[in-house]
Scaffold this active site. Sequence first.
Site, PDB file in Angstrom:
ATOM      1  N   TYR A  71      40.116 -23.283  18.142  1.00 34.12           N
ATOM      2  CA  TYR A  71      40.749 -24.599  18.268  1.00 34.12           C
ATOM      3  C   TYR A  71      40.078 -25.453  19.335  1.00 34.12           C
ATOM      4  O   TYR A  71      40.363 -26.635  19.444  1.00 34.12           O
ATOM      5  CB  TYR A  71      42.232 -24.445  18.608  1.00 34.12           C
ATOM      6  CG  TYR A  71      43.033 -23.781  17.512  1.00 34.12           C
ATOM      7  CD1 TYR A  71      43.450 -24.504  16.399  1.00 34.12           C
ATOM      8  CD2 TYR A  71      43.360 -22.436  17.585  1.00 34.12           C
ATOM      9  CE1 TYR A  71      44.176 -23.895  15.387  1.00 34.12           C
ATOM     10  CE2 TYR A  71      44.074 -21.815  16.581  1.00 34.12           C
ATOM     11  CZ  TYR A  71      44.491 -22.558  15.483  1.00 34.12           C
ATOM     12  OH  TYR A  71      45.191 -21.944  14.475  1.00 34.12           O
ATOM     13  N   SER A 101      48.654 -22.255   6.210  1.00 32.52           N
ATOM     14  CA  SER A 101      48.923 -23.680   6.395  1.00 32.52           C
ATOM     15  C   SER A 101      48.286 -24.487   5.278  1.00 32.52           C
ATOM     16  O   SER A 101      47.282 -24.098   4.686  1.00 32.52           O
ATOM     17  CB  SER A 101      48.383 -24.139   7.751  1.00 32.52           C
ATOM     18  OG  SER A 101      49.096 -23.522   8.800  1.00 32.52           O
ATOM     19  N   THR A 105      46.179 -19.787  21.130  1.00 34.84           N
ATOM     20  CA  THR A 105      46.437 -19.096  19.864  1.00 34.84           C
ATOM     21  C   THR A 105      45.135 -18.842  19.111  1.00 34.84           C
ATOM     22  O   THR A 105      45.100 -18.795  17.890  1.00 34.84           O
ATOM     23  CB  THR A 105      47.416 -19.888  18.971  1.00 34.84           C
ATOM     24  OG1 THR A 105      46.850 -21.166  18.639  1.00 34.84           O
ATOM     25  CG2 THR A 105      48.740 -20.098  19.684  1.00 34.84           C
ATOM     26  N   HIS A 137      53.170 -12.696   9.075  1.00 33.91           N
ATOM     27  CA  HIS A 137      51.908 -13.299   9.510  1.00 33.91           C
ATOM     28  C   HIS A 137      52.123 -13.789  10.937  1.00 33.91           C
ATOM     29  O   HIS A 137      53.057 -14.554  11.205  1.00 33.91           O
ATOM     30  CB  HIS A 137      51.550 -14.466   8.579  1.00 33.91           C
ATOM     31  CG  HIS A 137      50.531 -15.398   9.143  1.00 33.91           C
ATOM     32  ND1 HIS A 137      49.268 -14.983   9.496  1.00 33.91           N
ATOM     33  CD2 HIS A 137      50.590 -16.731   9.432  1.00 33.91           C
ATOM     34  CE1 HIS A 137      48.591 -16.017   9.961  1.00 33.91           C
ATOM     35  NE2 HIS A 137      49.367 -17.081   9.935  1.00 33.91           N
ATOM     36  N   CYS A 178      45.393 -19.085   6.143  1.00 35.17           N
ATOM     37  CA  CYS A 178      45.680 -17.699   6.514  1.00 35.17           C
ATOM     38  C   CYS A 178      46.234 -16.870   5.362  1.00 35.17           C
ATOM     39  O   CYS A 178      46.454 -15.665   5.523  1.00 35.17           O
ATOM     40  CB  CYS A 178      46.673 -17.673   7.677  1.00 35.17           C
ATOM     41  SG  CYS A 178      46.120 -18.556   9.146  1.00 35.17           S
ATOM     42  N   SER A 203      53.601 -27.535  12.223  1.00 36.50           N
ATOM     43  CA  SER A 203      53.164 -26.330  11.532  1.00 36.50           C
ATOM     44  C   SER A 203      54.137 -25.176  11.765  1.00 36.50           C
ATOM     45  O   SER A 203      54.441 -24.409  10.837  1.00 36.50           O
ATOM     46  CB  SER A 203      51.762 -25.932  11.999  1.00 36.50           C
ATOM     47  OG  SER A 203      51.260 -24.868  11.227  1.00 36.50           O
ATOM     48  N   LYS A 227      60.786 -15.979  15.928  1.00 37.30           N
ATOM     49  CA  LYS A 227      61.638 -17.116  15.568  1.00 37.30           C
ATOM     50  C   LYS A 227      62.037 -17.059  14.096  1.00 37.30           C
ATOM     51  O   LYS A 227      63.193 -17.322  13.741  1.00 37.30           O
ATOM     52  CB  LYS A 227      60.907 -18.429  15.861  1.00 37.30           C
ATOM     53  CG  LYS A 227      60.746 -18.749  17.337  1.00 37.30           C
ATOM     54  CD  LYS A 227      60.031 -20.072  17.527  1.00 37.30           C
ATOM     55  CE  LYS A 227      59.911 -20.440  18.993  1.00 37.30           C
ATOM     56  NZ  LYS A 227      59.183 -21.741  19.188  1.00 37.30           N
ATOM     57  N   GLU A 273      38.851 -18.277   6.337  1.00 36.80           N
ATOM     58  CA  GLU A 273      38.733 -19.727   6.503  1.00 36.80           C
ATOM     59  C   GLU A 273      37.679 -20.034   7.570  1.00 36.80           C
ATOM     60  O   GLU A 273      37.638 -21.137   8.108  1.00 36.80           O
ATOM     61  CB  GLU A 273      40.077 -20.357   6.854  1.00 36.80           C
ATOM     62  CG  GLU A 273      40.765 -19.784   8.074  1.00 36.80           C
ATOM     63  CD  GLU A 273      42.104 -20.451   8.336  1.00 36.80           C
ATOM     64  OE1 GLU A 273      42.109 -21.651   8.688  1.00 36.80           O
ATOM     65  OE2 GLU A 273      43.144 -19.776   8.186  1.00 36.80           O
ATOM     66  N   ASN A 291      45.031 -14.465  17.314  1.00 40.24           N
ATOM     67  CA  ASN A 291      45.094 -14.967  15.948  1.00 40.24           C
ATOM     68  C   ASN A 291      43.924 -14.455  15.113  1.00 40.24           C
ATOM     69  O   ASN A 291      42.765 -14.582  15.508  1.00 40.24           O
ATOM     70  CB  ASN A 291      45.094 -16.499  15.976  1.00 40.24           C
ATOM     71  CG  ASN A 291      45.556 -17.114  14.676  1.00 40.24           C
ATOM     72  OD1 ASN A 291      45.746 -16.429  13.676  1.00 40.24           O
ATOM     73  ND2 ASN A 291      45.742 -18.418  14.694  1.00 40.24           N
TER      74      ASN A 291
END
Length: 389
Positions: A143, A308, A152, A233, A111, A201, A242, A79, A275
């Site tokens: 970012y 995403s 990130t 990922h 991704c 996200s 998480k 991307e 990332n």
Amino acid sequence: MKIGIDKLHFATSHLYVDMAELATARQAEPDKYLIGIGQSKMAVIPPSQDVVTLAANAAAPMLTATDIAAIDLLVVGTESGIDNSKASAIYVAKLLGLSQRVRTIEMKEACYAATAGVQLAQDHVRVHPDKKALVIGSDVARYGLNTPGEPTQGGGAVAMLISADPKVLVLGTESSLLSEDVMDFWRPLYHTEALVDGKYSSNIYIDYFQDVFKNYLQTTQTSPDTLTALVFHLPYTKIGLKALRSVLPLVDAEKQAQWLAHFEHARQLNRQVGNLYTGSLYLSLLSQLLTDPQLQPGNRLGLFSYGSGAEGEFYTGVIQPDYQTGLDHGLPQRLARRRRVSVAEYEALFSHQLQWRADDQSVSYADDPHRFVLTGQKNEQRQYLDQQV
């Protein structure tokens, strides 16, 4: 017929910034980055590297003359594309010395795209078992400086050789997919940095994982106990933890402890890089295979890919008897040899990438030790150099 990953290799920058130092510069508590997002170091991509050079540097060391002769499909998932028309895979094929009879394509869905490439490659090799496919996830995650997404960031490329009778991982033929129009992350053509609704996200990521994981178990009649480890990922490593915690109630306490222990190995290398967008899942897979002493041939791994926008997929692979022979064993040492840059140096490198304009430009590459480098732009064409020639 068994189809899967025969070889797996990684490339990133020779530079990194320490996350505790970055946190201090941003007036944040270091533990917010070290524990809150689960990152220790972040790769700093210099102007002399882009998705083309990263991809070529990832693939070249693992390819033999026999591999090159057998490859007839090259897919680059990214991307961070450098052209709105021409596929980055064409540049990569030239740098690697691949045949002109190779199908070269670039794939995009945030991704997730490298996984789309892996699935395409599987089907291709199944029809042409004497051929091999090269799939590369290559990205530079940007970012912006002093933005919520800054910690990130990162960059690198993971190259995978897909073949019949693979050495590393035999991939399953069944998977579970979910795709829906979600505005959690996007990058309009007029932006050089991504736009993201971070909390939204993260929630979508976990929702997608739970959906495709449980759907996979149901539709394939698979017991979660048969999965040795779950590989995620990892745009940042805390998000994978998480997601893993969200499905722990599906297994008993002993299995929960095993999954958690395996995950620590799966995120070990990602913690040091940051990332990778398309390559993040497969760097985590490489980390799992390289650093986890409890893995054995025959173990079945679950893989969760997410992009995403949004698309998610869960599938599995079985570790092969000679899996260690197809791995990038020099990677931990290369990461340890990287040069630490100050926050000021990182900011300067971030701001001096090749500019999106038509005039001729040159890039300093004297300090870049990698084989393939970007040297600039001439007549609106990117200029690449093989430093070994």
